[in-house]
Scaffold this active site. Sequence first.
Site, PDB file in Angstrom:
ATOM      1  CG  HIS A 109      -1.741   1.223   1.855  1.00  0.00           C
ATOM      2  ND1 HIS A 109      -2.949   1.421   0.448  1.00  0.00           N
ATOM      3  CD2 HIS A 109      -1.590   2.418   1.654  1.00  0.00           C
ATOM      4  CE1 HIS A 109      -3.494   2.469   0.672  1.00  0.00           C
ATOM      5  NE2 HIS A 109      -2.563   3.159   1.292  1.00  0.00           N
ATOM      6  NE  ARG A 152     -10.748   9.813   9.237  1.00  0.00           N
ATOM      7  CZ  ARG A 152     -10.471   8.920   8.956  1.00  0.00           C
ATOM      8  NH1 ARG A 152     -10.744   7.992   8.313  1.00  0.00           N
ATOM      9  NH2 ARG A 152      -8.819   9.825   8.777  1.00  0.00           N
ATOM     10  CE  LYS A 195      -9.243   1.773   3.458  1.00  0.00           C
ATOM     11  NZ  LYS A 195     -10.112   3.289   2.965  1.00  0.00           N
ATOM     12  CG  ASP A 200     -12.215   2.928   5.771  1.00  0.00           C
ATOM     13  OD1 ASP A 200     -11.999   3.854   6.694  1.00  0.00           O
ATOM     14  OD2 ASP A 200     -12.103   3.764   4.463  1.00  0.00           O
ATOM     15  CB  SER A 245      -8.605   4.892   7.175  1.00  0.00           C
ATOM     16  OG  SER A 245      -8.867   4.556   5.838  1.00  0.00           O
TER      17      SER A 245
HETATM   18  N1  URA Z   1      -5.989   6.977   3.309  1.00  0.00           N
HETATM   19  C1  URA Z   1      -7.290   6.210   2.827  1.00  0.00           C
HETATM   20  O1  URA Z   1      -8.094   4.840   2.968  1.00  0.00           O
HETATM   21  N2  URA Z   1      -7.998   6.536   4.945  1.00  0.00           N
HETATM   22  C2  URA Z   1      -7.960   7.346   4.914  1.00  0.00           C
HETATM   23  O2  URA Z   1      -7.979   8.205   6.284  1.00  0.00           O
HETATM   24  C3  URA Z   1      -6.693   8.560   4.602  1.00  0.00           C
HETATM   25  C4  URA Z   1      -5.875   8.333   3.611  1.00  0.00           C
END
Ligand code: URA
Length: 450
Positions: A89, A175, A194, A168, A190
């Site tokens: 990532h 948020r 994933k 999320d 977050s």
């Molecule tokens: N990318 C994400 O997936 N979540 C966040 O909170 C910020 C960047």
Amino acid sequence: MASASFRIPDLLIKKRDGNALSPEEIKYFVREVVNGGVQECQLGAMLMAVYLKGLTDEEIVCFTGAMKNSGDVLGPWPAEWEGKIVDKHSTGGVGDKISLILAPALAACGMKVPMVSGRGLGHTGGTLDKLESIEGLSVSASKDKMLQILTKVGCCIVGQTDNLVPADKKMYAIRDVTGTVDNIGLIAGSIISKKAAEQLNALVLDVKFGVGAMMVNEVKSRELGKKMVDIGNGLGIKTVALMTDMNNPIGKMIGNALEVAESVNCLHGNGPTELEDLVLRLGGQLLFLSGNASSTDEGQMKLKETLINGGAARKFKEMIIAQGANPEEAEVLCTNGADVWSVLPKAKFVTPIKSKYSGFVFAVNSRTCAECSLKLGAGRQASSDKINHSVGLELCVDIGDSIKEGDVWIKVHHDCDVIPNDIRALLNDAIEVQSSQPVILPTRVKDIIS
Ligand code: URA
């Protein structure tokens, strides 16, 4: 046994007063976010309480695990894949086409890479948008389709399905409107939730800092990297982070089809050295972490071999065909030396921009390049915007090159008749030329957090 039940206001008061929530309380809260048992105002209040009072390390790991389990997870993967399921990532860079090269190179080393990726928004490009420069390619795939592609090819790059980590999605939307995006614990949770839903054995994080990064400040970025590594490992995924400098763009191309073309070159071992370096270092970590190489150096050598022997390019071809690309066009795109522009969308005009200064190229501002690329149409300001796959920028210099006034340093690929004046002005200021040669670092990787 019936699962524990709590009053949401009690949980809000507990966090508001700075107390740690128990694992049962966190799981209950996250479950109720998805089930509709938490009102939007209550979710906003909880997020603000977390923003102001923080979460303990235990709370963050539990929160991330609960998010991961809030919807579908990928798999179960076949037992014989154990130890081979890996992913990367990136926190978002400029010219960041690493995934397009790394996923097939890892697949060519026998790994399974179920990469769930994102679209570009604001100044950073998205891997899915880049891939969609390829006619016919689809980035949506069901769990069954992913399993089928991973079995046959070894890698796929697709978008998030509706029910992957739904907590999320709900939290991110709140948020966004409650001033609570910019919190390291919430960002880390977050992101890792994933990746954890992919059911990985190993994860490498490319955590950027510098003008082109989501988090410009290196200290803050390092804090995010450390938090993500701790959460990943806390959830049983072997996780490391590379801290990488995002002041200058990655590679020479910025823009969707341009980055696909550069990735294909890199898959044949003909990419810019610093782009290949980052691919190999990230992948070397994954092969080592997952026990498929005895050291990161050996992992890098295995990956390099796939760039030399055609294995990585072959996997890329197989992957894009499995995701819907026309097989004949995929063959052209992935043949070393073929004219990729006969199958990729090409901008109507290419305009060279000349340097106003003489000396040595000291820096190229990646944020400015990204903003120009966005203005040309390569990215989107709002998630509903359409993007133009053909436009972007092509750098003609490397950091440290000597340059004379009047030399072309960048080419603009555009569809509008003339380049708008604001883009020209921004680009004129994007290159920094100095009288002495800068120190050239061998890699943009500054540190490893393991
Ligand atoms: N990318 C994400 O997936 N979540 C966040 O909170 C910020 C960047």
